[in-house]
Enzyme design. Structure first.
Site: not given
Ligand code: EPU
Length: 420
Positions: A22-23, A115, A120, A306, A398
């Site tokens: 994803k990243n 978030c 952030r 993560d 997500r």
């Protein structure tokens, strides 16, 4: 909102295939805005964040089409306005700023906002773009950037918590079309940054040193279309390794790059988990005794933030006291209270969580609050006695491709309850 119903206590066994990262794919998708020619991206994971980035590119005027795990983007004619209604929903969308500024010399992108894991800020992104010659104003919630000319320079990008991953992506994607040479010092070294650099080089950019703290970019006049295969998702691979460990099962992980997982593999071994390379695959099983460990999250090649939440689930099951210190994000402990609902004993002291582990967890309804916290709760549910209902799993969708299907294939008793 969908939820997952998990009947825990079954050791997971079998094989799992890791999807594209994803990243890595999000900034690569944003980078397709740098050329009017079509770009073809392979191993694109089927995730709501990816679809969402597709929508953003579409809203900017690009043609976006998915076929299986291949994505084609053609940004023939684009506009430079990233709307609040889209940007606010996904923090990662900030990585359109660099490509828009480079291609159009002006961009107006909504500020992404904070978030659940922290405030952030984007000060480093803006510092880097200003150093390249952009004039930037923040007005009515929008970042308004323009640059008659972007010129290469030396940029130190280290911040309070170390380097910035998406900040590095933004500066790199702006500098590829700048005049002259840009040197980014204290750049993020994450494999996702390297993957982006590889894609940009395939488009005709001249980037050296990505993956190290010093990245040198020699600007070119224009970029062309390119084809690229996204790297496997190291965080998904780590999550499945932890699924084997917490359930006491044995999982063979295919398609991961173990060299991206050194810090996780090292900590898991210290914690009593057995990991062996079998050719290109990684075999993971729990050893005879789990050991308490201390973990500090750090920028790559350190232990990834993560994977912090998922690691905490293992600590909850490990007799003794384990400590996790979170050094990247200031409030990434929203899973702690929910793990407590399953019977875990965790207290927070400043940036550290102290886990008194070893008690069997027992199933309960819990609420997912962010992507990795959700993964930690799913792992806890798989290990717990009884039934766990993980609510609000849109967070999970997500970032994890078909996680419930993959876990079910490994023997997990997990069912998706669709909201009626
Ligand atoms: N920071 C600043 N100023 C900036 C930018 C960042 O102070 O201008 C600080 C942040 O507040 C944080 C630290 O620097 O304390 C690192 O943040 P970074 O900018 O590296 O995070 P990011 O690029 O916004 C990406 C991933 C995150 C992952 C982090 C760290 C994407 C789309 N997101 O975010 O992924 O946690 O790097 O590795 O690539 C996730 O996948 O669950 C996730 C949150």
């Amino acid at each position: 909102m969908d939820s997952l119903l998990i009947k825990g206590g079954v050791p997971l066994h079998g094989e799992v295939q890791i999807s594209g990262a994803k990243n890595a794919v999000l900034p690569i998708m944003a980078a397709t805005l740098l050329t009017a020619e079509p770009c073809v991206i392979h191993r694109v994971p089927d995730l709501s964040d990816v679809k969402f980035m597709g929508k953003i590119l579409n809203s900017l005027g690009a043609e976006v089409s998915f076929e299986g795990d291949t994505l084609t983007v053609c940004a023939r004619r684009i506009k430079g306005h990233g709307d609040y209604e889209l940007i606010r929903k996904m923090r990662g969308s900030i990585c359109i700023l660099g490509p828009l500024l480079a291609r159009l010399r002006k961009a107006e992108v909504s500020q992404p906002g904070g978030c659940v894991i922290g405030t952030r800020p984007i000060d480093l992104h803006l510092k880097g773009l200003r150093a390249l010659g952009a004039k930037i104003e923040i007005e009515a919630g929008y970042i308004r950037a323009r640059a008659a000319r972007l010129a290469g320079t030396e940029i130190f990008l280290g911040g309070r918590a170390g380097p910035t991953v998406l900040g590095t992506a933004n500066i790199m994607t702006a500098a590829v079309l700048a005049e002259g040479v840009t040197i980014i010092e204290s750049a993020a070294c994450e494999p996702e940054v390297m993957d982006l650099a590889q894609f940009l080089n395939a488009m005709g950019a001249k980037i050296q040193g990505a993956g190290s703290p010093t990245i040198t970019i020699t600007g070119v006049k224009e970029l062309h279309g390119a084809e690229h295969e996204v790297i496997p998702d190291r965080i998904e691979a780590a999550t499945f390794a932890l699924a084997a460990a917490v359930t006491g099962g044995e999982i063979t992980i295919h398609g991961a790059k173990p060299e991206h997982l050194n810090a996780v593999i090292d900590k898991l071994r210290e914690a009593g988990v057995k990991l062996e390379r079998r050719g290109a695959a990684l075999l993971v099983k729990r050893g005879s005794r789990l050991q308490p460990v201390d973990v500090t999250t750090l920028p790559y090649a350190g232990f990834p933030t993560d994977v912090q939440a998922q690691m905490m689930t293992l600590m909850c099951l490990t007799p003794g006291i384990s400590i996790i210190t979170e050094r990247i994000f200031e409030s990434r402990f929203s899973h702690v209270a929910e793990l407590g609902r399953l019977g875990a004993d965790i207290s927070i002291e400043g940036p550290s969580a102290i886990v008194k582990g070893g008690k069997r967890l027992s199933g309960a309804p819990v609420m997912a609050s962010d992507l990795r916290a959700s993964a930690a709760l799913v792992l806890a549910g798989l290990a717990a006695k009884g039934t766990t209902q993980v609510n609000r799993i849109y967070h999970l969708d997500r970032g994890y491709e078909k996680i419930d299907d993959k876990l079910r294939k490994l023997g997990g008793r997990i069912e998706r309850i669709k909201e009626t």
